[in-house]
Design a protein around this motif. Structure first.
Motif, PDB file in Angstrom:
ATOM      1  N   ILE A  65      29.377 -12.197  -0.792  1.00  7.53           N
ATOM      2  CA  ILE A  65      28.573 -12.963   0.673  1.00  7.53           C
ATOM      3  C   ILE A  65      28.731 -13.628   1.172  1.00  7.53           C
ATOM      4  CG2 ILE A  65      26.117 -11.490   0.806  1.00  7.53           C
ATOM      5  CD1 ILE A  65      26.258 -10.065  -1.910  1.00  7.53           C
ATOM      6  N   VAL A  66      28.095 -14.566   0.588  1.00  6.39           N
ATOM      7  CA  VAL A  66      28.126 -16.138   1.641  1.00  6.39           C
ATOM      8  C   VAL A  66      29.369 -16.231   2.349  1.00  6.39           C
ATOM      9  CG1 VAL A  66      27.841 -18.781   0.973  1.00  6.39           C
ATOM     10  CG2 VAL A  66      25.882 -17.053  -0.008  1.00  6.39           C
ATOM     11  N   PHE A  67      30.692 -15.558   1.444  1.00  3.42           N
ATOM     12  CA  PHE A  67      31.885 -16.096   1.971  1.00  3.42           C
ATOM     13  C   PHE A  67      32.268 -15.698   2.736  1.00  3.42           C
ATOM     14  CE2 PHE A  67      36.391 -15.880   2.478  1.00  3.42           C
ATOM     15  CZ  PHE A  67      36.629 -16.778   3.089  1.00  3.42           C
ATOM     16  N   SER A  68      31.156 -14.234   3.430  1.00  7.09           N
ATOM     17  CA  SER A  68      31.535 -13.403   4.717  1.00  7.09           C
ATOM     18  C   SER A  68      30.747 -13.381   5.900  1.00  7.09           C
ATOM     19  CB  SER A  68      30.994 -11.701   3.863  1.00  7.09           C
ATOM     20  OG  SER A  68      29.704 -11.659   3.859  1.00  7.09           O
ATOM     21  N   TYR A  69      29.696 -14.460   5.494  1.00 11.64           N
ATOM     22  CA  TYR A  69      29.317 -14.657   6.890  1.00 11.64           C
ATOM     23  C   TYR A  69      29.347 -16.125   7.455  1.00 11.64           C
ATOM     24  CZ  TYR A  69      24.767 -11.648   6.290  1.00 11.64           C
ATOM     25  OH  TYR A  69      24.127 -10.644   5.851  1.00 11.64           O
TER      26      TYR A  69
END
Length: 161
Positions: A65-69
């Motif tokens: 999730i954090v990598f997608s941001y």
């Protein structure tokens, strides 16, 4: 009317705004402190604080999730390794915005945004390092007098034995 306008668009299209906030968040995580305009700093705070909260529990799902941001694996690694350890016991408020005045060229209000737990000037526990030097030399004679009294008492005790 402002129906549904929950965040500042910063005069940019959606893709440009998301890319800019992702780059600023990566810089903030890497350098722990950046200078920017006040409006961008406030937008960055709402962007990065949920990501820091996600980093508290190191799961594969949260990393994705954090990598997608952020779209930067080095920033994600830094966030989950170093930053999350420092903010583990903090219930929120991970960044601080300090206003710096106006920019020289266009008079835009500037601010410094920083991660709270990485500032050495503000020690949350109040542990200040004592200075070894003193500005005043007064009181030095009292110290000498007390050491002289201690020496006298020790010599008197020895003589009584």
């Amino acid at each position: 009317m402002r129906h549904g306008k929950k965040h500042n668009h910063l005069g940019r299209k959606t893709a440009h705004r998301k890319a800019m906030l992702a780059n600023m968040a990566c810089s903030l995580i890497e350098h722990k402190r950046i200078n920017t305009t006040v409006a961008k700093a406030k937008a960055l705070r709402t962007f990065v604080e949920p990501l820091i909260t996600k980093s508290k529990s190191d799961t594969t799902h949260n990393r994705r999730i954090v990598f997608s941001y952020l779209r930067n694996k080095y920033a994600v690694t830094e966030l989950f390794r170093e930053v999350s350890v420092k903010v583990a016991d903090r219930p929120g408020g991970y960044v601080r915005i300090i206003k710096l005045g106006n920019r020289q060229g266009d008079n835009a209000p500037m601010a410094m945004i920083e991660l709270v737990d990485y500032n050495e000037l503000y020690d949350p526990k109040g542990n200040k390092a004592k200075k070894s030097t003193r500005r005043s030399r007064r009181g030095g004679k009292k110290k000498e007098a007390t050491t002289a009294q201690v020496e006298e008492t020790t010599t008197e005790e020895k003589s009584e034995e």
